[in-house]
Scaffold this active site. Structure first.
Site, PDB file in Angstrom:
ATOM      1  N   SER A 124     -24.222 -33.590  10.855  1.00 25.18           N
ATOM      2  CA  SER A 124     -24.783 -33.338  12.179  1.00 25.18           C
ATOM      3  C   SER A 124     -23.907 -34.003  13.248  1.00 25.18           C
ATOM      4  CB  SER A 124     -26.240 -33.806  12.227  1.00 25.18           C
ATOM      5  OG  SER A 124     -26.926 -33.262  13.323  1.00 25.18           O
ATOM      6  N   HIS A 165     -31.748 -28.720   7.619  1.00 23.73           N
ATOM      7  CA  HIS A 165     -30.718 -29.490   8.302  1.00 23.73           C
ATOM      8  C   HIS A 165     -30.193 -30.627   7.429  1.00 23.73           C
ATOM      9  CE1 HIS A 165     -28.541 -30.467  11.932  1.00 23.73           C
ATOM     10  NE2 HIS A 165     -28.941 -31.722  11.879  1.00 23.73           N
TER      11      HIS A 165
END
Length: 253
Positions: A94, A227
């Site tokens: 991320s 994610h």
């Protein structure tokens, strides 16, 4: 290399191996810490794994947050400049993928180029999502956390824990959401991108934009999960890291 005190503040050893072939340095997501990668690191048996500890959290909670991704990368790259006794692999998740990319760019300029960069759960660095999550109120900000799945439901209900984790998380979101990449900024190292197929923030098309950030090889792999897919589904990712090291060392032999 910088002083041992500075080095140990930023870079934490996460596993033990007697005769490592290479070194993997892991860059955490927004609000994350080096220890996020502890279980991940234990899956590697002949690679030395380290995690980056950003300022403003856990044992560094009294230090000021940095203002930009570039500022973070400047400090980390200076520490790693002469850390060349083993080949380097950079691994970012991320927001950490952006920090790792900027560090890779600096290390190449310094003459300590990494073997490869792994970017997980992040759109290409030239994409600037029109988001200002870091400016949202507490409830809206927590909804974002729940959407991405980075914190368990119980933690999101614990006010004492939230008082500790929300400031660094909000500061990191500001770094990631105000980051602006440059089309001219590329690295020579191969970039390997891995995403989850149910990630609400990262589509395959946007992840594929990483191919424009390297003059070397590019791969894109899609995994089951969201994610943070690799916290529960890391086998293929670990295999990919090991394979990339083996390929690079064989090519450079």
């Amino acid at each position: 290399m910088a002083s041992g005190e500075d080095f140990g503040l930023w870079i934490r050893r996460l596993n033990t191996t007697d005769d490592p072939r290479a070194r993997v340095v892991c860059f955490p997501h927004a609000g994350g810490s080096a220890n996020f990668y502890f279980q991940f690191a234990r899956r590697f048996h002949d690679l030395e794994v380290h995690g980056i500890q950003y300022p403003g959290r856990q044992d560094r909670r009294h230090e000021p947050f940095r203002d930009t991704i570039q500022e973070l990368a400047d400090e980390i790259a200076r520490l790693m400049r002469d850390w060349n006794d083993l080949p380097l692999v950079l691994f970012g998740n991320s927001m950490g993928a952006l920090v790792a990319f900027e560090v890779a760019h600096r290390l190449e300029a310094m003459g300590n180029a990494p073997l490869s960069l792994f970017a997980c759960g992040r759109v290409g660095p030239m994409i600037s999502p029109d988001e200002k999550t870091y400016l949202k109120g507490k409830d809206a900000f927590l909804k974002e956390m729940a959407l991405l799945g980075g914190m368990g439901h119980a933690l999101l209900q614990d006010e004492e824990i939230l008082d500790l984790v929300l400031p660094p998380m909000r500061a990191d979101y500001r770094l990631a959401e105000t980051y602006r990449g440059s089309p001219e900024k590329r690295i020579a190292a191969p970039i390997h991108v891995h995403i989850g197929n149910t990630d609400p923030k990262v589509t395959e098309a946007k992840a594929a934009e990483w191919r424009f950030a390297t003059t070397g090889a590019f791969t894109l792999d899609i995994h089951d999960g969201g994610h943070f897919f690799f916290t529960d589904n890391s086998d293929r990712l670990i295999e990919a890291v090991n394979r990339s090291v083996e390929d690079a060392l064989t090519t450079n032999a």
